[in-house]
Design an enzyme around this catalytic site. Structure first.
Site: not given
Length: 292
Positions: A9, A98, A100-101, A103-107, A140
């Site tokens: 996101k 990426p 820790a960006a 961009l809600a990668g983990g979420s 998120d």
């Protein structure tokens, strides 16, 4: 085996209101899904959780762990415990977003696990029920369940759907390093800005599919805080504009910056100007709501 695409996101706006008694902040965010995604594959196993990581395509992927520090693992554990599932789940997570960006990668990985396990175990959960579970993982995660374009409020877990924007080309820049979210919010609290996004106006522009007006109204109150410590963010924003983006802004608490392009070809040309300068560069686009 079930396969789910876990979309990143961007924030079209980020506004911080008041600090809450629970230590969190009340926020208003206009959130937008983009095409860049991780891939989550799930299958039943006899018991427990087995998380396999494929992180070759992301810088810093070696720092991810396949345990409860990973939001995908935590989502699987929540589902198994909450529904007292007799079987376990195998998860293969292929990272492209990426780390820790902002961009809600983990979420989004956690949301994909919830959506995937809903299908895999025939739980027949509604979207709202999945969102309620997702909020137990992080603010998120509910948005990542539904995707598309939403106004988020409360801690960010409450959602109001907006009209899906047309597919808009996006150039995404991820500089090296990370900006801790807790640091960004704490620093903002100590140095509040009087400038805020016009949330009502951008929501109206979105509902009218007026993406040029949307581009003029994007605003992130954490950007000024981040730029003071990481001035390269401003440099990359200016470079995006000079290369042809009609607007550029930091997403979330950073450090990623996105630029809005007029056409896909323009986005490719803009991205080319960032080659060989030590940043990750992606050409992607806005995407609509997810099918559950």
């Amino acid at each position: 085996m079930i396969t789910i695409e876990a979309h990143a996101k961007i924030n079209l706006t980020l506004d911080i209101l008041d600090k809450r008694a629970d230590g969190y902040h009340d926020v208003e965010l206009v959130l937008q899904s983009i095409g860049l995604s991780d891939t989550i594959e799930l299958a039943k196993i006899n018991k427990g959780i087995k998380l396999e990581l494929n992180v070759d395509k992301v810088i810093g992927g070696e720092n991810l762990t396949a345990d409860e520090n990973n939001l995908a693992y935590r989502a699987a554990k929540l589902m198994i415990d909450y529904f007292n599932l007799a079987e376990g789940v195998f998860i293969r997570l292929t990272k492209k977003i990426p780390i820790a960006a902002g961009l809600a990668g983990g979420s989004t990985d956690a949301a994909a696990v919830i959506r995937g396990m809903n299908q895999l175990f025939n739980l027949h959960l509604t979207t709202q029920q999945m969102c309620d579970l997702a909020a137990k993982i992080g603010s998120d995660v509910p948005f990542c369940i539904v995707g598309g374009t939403c106004l988020a409020y409360g801690r960010g877990e409450k959602l109001k759907r907006l009209a899906d924007l047309p597919s808009i080309p996006i150039v995404l820049i991820k500089p090296r390093g990370a900006i801790p979210t807790a640091w960004a919010y704490k620093t903002y609290d100590a140095d509040k800005s009087s400038e805020h996004p016009d949330t009502n106006a951008i929501c109206e522009a979105i509902n009218l599919s007026d993406y040029e007006a949307v581009a003029e109204l994007i605003f992130n109150v954490l950007e000024r805080v981040a730029i003071k410590k990481y001035p390269a963010i401003e440099t990359y924003k200016q470079k995006l504009i000079e290369a042809g983006a009609i607007a550029a802004m930091m997403s979330g608490s950073g450090p990623s910056i996105f630029g809005i392009a007029k056409t896909h070809d323009d986005a490719v040309k803009i991205a080319d100007t960032f080659k060989d300068i030590g940043v990750e560069v992606f050409v992607t686009e806005t995407v609509g709501r997810l099918e559950n």
